[in-house]
Design an enzyme around this catalytic site. Structure first.
Site, PDB file in Angstrom:
ATOM      1  N   SER A  29       0.856  -1.185   0.000  1.00 42.00           N
ATOM      2  CA  SER A  29       0.000   0.000   0.000  1.00 42.00           C
ATOM      3  C   SER A  29       0.889   1.231   0.000  1.00 42.00           C
ATOM      4  O   SER A  29       2.122   1.143   0.046  1.00 42.00           O
ATOM      5  CB  SER A  29      -0.920   0.005   1.223  1.00 42.00           C
ATOM      6  N   LYS A  30       0.255   2.402  -0.016  1.00 45.19           N
ATOM      7  CA  LYS A  30       1.011   3.653  -0.091  1.00 45.19           C
ATOM      8  C   LYS A  30       1.961   3.832   1.085  1.00 45.19           C
ATOM      9  O   LYS A  30       2.988   4.501   0.966  1.00 45.19           O
ATOM     10  CB  LYS A  30       0.045   4.835  -0.157  1.00 45.19           C
ATOM     11  N   ARG A  31       1.625   3.237   2.226  1.00 47.59           N
ATOM     12  CA  ARG A  31       2.495   3.426   3.387  1.00 47.59           C
ATOM     13  C   ARG A  31       3.845   2.732   3.219  1.00 47.59           C
ATOM     14  O   ARG A  31       4.791   3.025   3.965  1.00 47.59           O
ATOM     15  CB  ARG A  31       1.800   2.930   4.651  1.00 47.59           C
ATOM     16  N   GLY A  47       5.604   3.091   0.535  1.00 49.67           N
ATOM     17  CA  GLY A  47       6.354   3.888  -0.428  1.00 49.67           C
ATOM     18  C   GLY A  47       5.544   4.073  -1.696  1.00 49.67           C
ATOM     19  O   GLY A  47       4.345   3.817  -1.742  1.00 49.67           O
TER      20      GLY A  47
END
Length: 475
Positions: A239-241, A243
């Protein structure tokens, strides 16, 4: 062997993330390896979420990755009438039926099934219904087999078996007449003669339903290969967390297309211990039998290392061409001579992981003025180096030939005259010329900057020392 035909079928509801890009890549490589055809089909039937902006972003990302499709892009929304015609034939043949259950009734059935610890599949109330209530909305459902099993002969996971009793009479047409994903995908894949469906393992649960549809429609079944998901280093789904997950974000960070393609290929696929591949090598060596069943783990440091390897492998003219837009994006001026730009990237590529890093490291040459890093200046531009630096400035100014060799010789003269180690004068000069304490070799930096730009910067460093000597060298 019949022609291998693979496809990538993104849903245009957002950007192209790296998981989708890897799926596209595996389809592209498999088709190219077998001299086959790679097809692009946009599955844009989700009217509420599909956008033209997403379509444009996905196509832009695929073009940047240079995953050239041989056919397409086709748009699924253009074939809705074909999908409906096939459903009508299924109803006439008795392999599909109209369902008049309301949304509220279906919700109640699912809730009751959960309370009874049963699989919340449709209870087939309308499966054998013969009456057709007038003016009542309906969906069309598939009359799925209820006994036995459906086996998915997967090229990566082996034979995966599903109990038919656990599968649903899935909806083929919604009440508004639009076809659902499973139906549209099967019909499009069959009519486009797709021979191999390579996709993420999150689609595996759809596959037995689709195999049943192939058989009900009288289509030949393709071969299936479900590739493992990509996880973050914490083993959670990417996911975006973790990177950047958007392909275009990697482009903006200064990755090369071949660098990202190489990294994505190694997320789940291997060829011995080899890590770095050209695109031609990937096409030559890619097979499904070396795609693993374990999830690939996304590692941003590894991705940058792979990209750095591709930066180093580029010819200087190609690297200079690649870095140009990133120089412009930083508001910096391109060198007047192409040879200077090639010389600059030649100096920088050994230390840079991305093109953006390369531009940042090259600001000392690309910008007319530099700003001294306060910490670096405090540490290296001290009163102790004032005299050696002034003498170096004077001797460099008298050089008849400005070259790495003559500059190196001048530095050695200064170290001998003042009994200094080379680093004790090289670091202050590095700060003076680049603003910071990290750069390529100082002789190469001086040679590239030239006499006209180097001497004024050394002079400015001497003035900085005079202005700050009392603070940097307290008595």
């Amino acid at each position: 062997m019949s022609t291998v035909r693979t496809r990538f079928a993104p849903s245009p509801t957002g950007y192209l993330h790296i998981g989708g890009a890897r799926t596209a890549l595996f389809n592209y490589l498999y088709a190219r390896h077998h001299d086959g055809v790679f097809v692009l089909r946009v599955e844009d039937t989700d009217r509420e979420r599909s956008t033209q902006a997403s379509i444009d972003a996905i196509l832009d990302a695929l073009r940047w990755l240079e995953l050239d499709w041989a056919e397409g892009p086709f748009f699924q929304s253009e074939y809705l009438s074909v999908h409906r015609e096939h459903v009508e034939r299924m109803v006439a043949a008795g392999s599909a039926y109209r369902c008049f259950c309301t949304a509220a009734e279906l919700d109640a059935k699912r809730d009751a099934a959960r309370l009874a610890n049963r699989n919340p599949v449709y209870d087939r109330t309308c499966r054998e219904r013969t009456d057709a209530p007038a003016n009542q909305p309906f969906t069309v459902r598939f009359k799925a087999p209820v006994d036995g099993t459906t086996v998915v002969p997967d090229l990566i996971k082996g034979h995966v078996e599903f109990r038919n009793a656990d599968l649903d009479d899935l909806i083929l047409l919604r009440s508004d007449g639009t076809p659902t994903y499973n139906l549209s995908a099967v019909i499009d894949d069959a009519l486009m003669r797709i021979s191999h469906i390579i996709r993420g393992e999150d689609h595996l649960s759809n596959t037995p339903k689709q195999i049943q549809l192939y058989r009900a429609l009288g289509f030949a079944e393709p071969q299936f290969a479900h590739i493992p998901l990509i996880l973050g280093t914490d083993r959670a789904r990417l996911s975006k967390r973790h990177g950047a997950t958007s392909v275009t974000a990697y482009r903006d960070m200064g990755y090369l297309p071949d660098g990202l393609v190489n990294y994505l290929a190694r997320l789940g696929w291997s060829h011995g211990d080899q890590e770095i591949f050209t695109r031609a090598e990937l096409i030559e060596k890619f097979t499904l039998d070396t795609v693993g069943t374990a999830a690939g783990v996304y590692n941003p440091e590894k991705a940058e290392w792979v990209n750095a390897s591709h930066l180093k492998a580029l010819s200087l003219p190609a690297l200079a061409q690649a870095v140009r837009p990133y120089i412009a994006a930083q508001g910096l001026a391109l060198p007047a001579r192409e040879s200077d730009l090639e010389a600059l990237v030649g100096l920088l590529r050994e230390r840079a992981g991305t093109l953006v890093e390369m531009v940042h490291a090259g600001r000392f040459f690309l910008a007319d003025a530099i700003e001294l890093d306060a910490a670096a200046a405090e540490k290296h531009l001290t009163a102790k180096v004032f005299e050696p630096l002034r003498e170096l400035h004077e001797r460099l100014g008298k050089l008849t030939a400005w070259s790495e060799e003559s500059i190196h010789a001048t530095f050695l003269e200064i170290t001998t005259t003042f009994d200094l180690k080379l680093g004790k004068i090289a670091q202050p000069v590095r700060v003076a010329l680049t603003g910071g304490s990290a750069s390529p070799g100082i002789f190469e930096v001086l040679a590239l900057l030239g006499r006209e730009r180097s001497l004024p910067r050394l002079d400015a460093a001497l003035q900085w020392i005079e202005a700050h000597a009392e603070r940097t060298e307290p008595t």
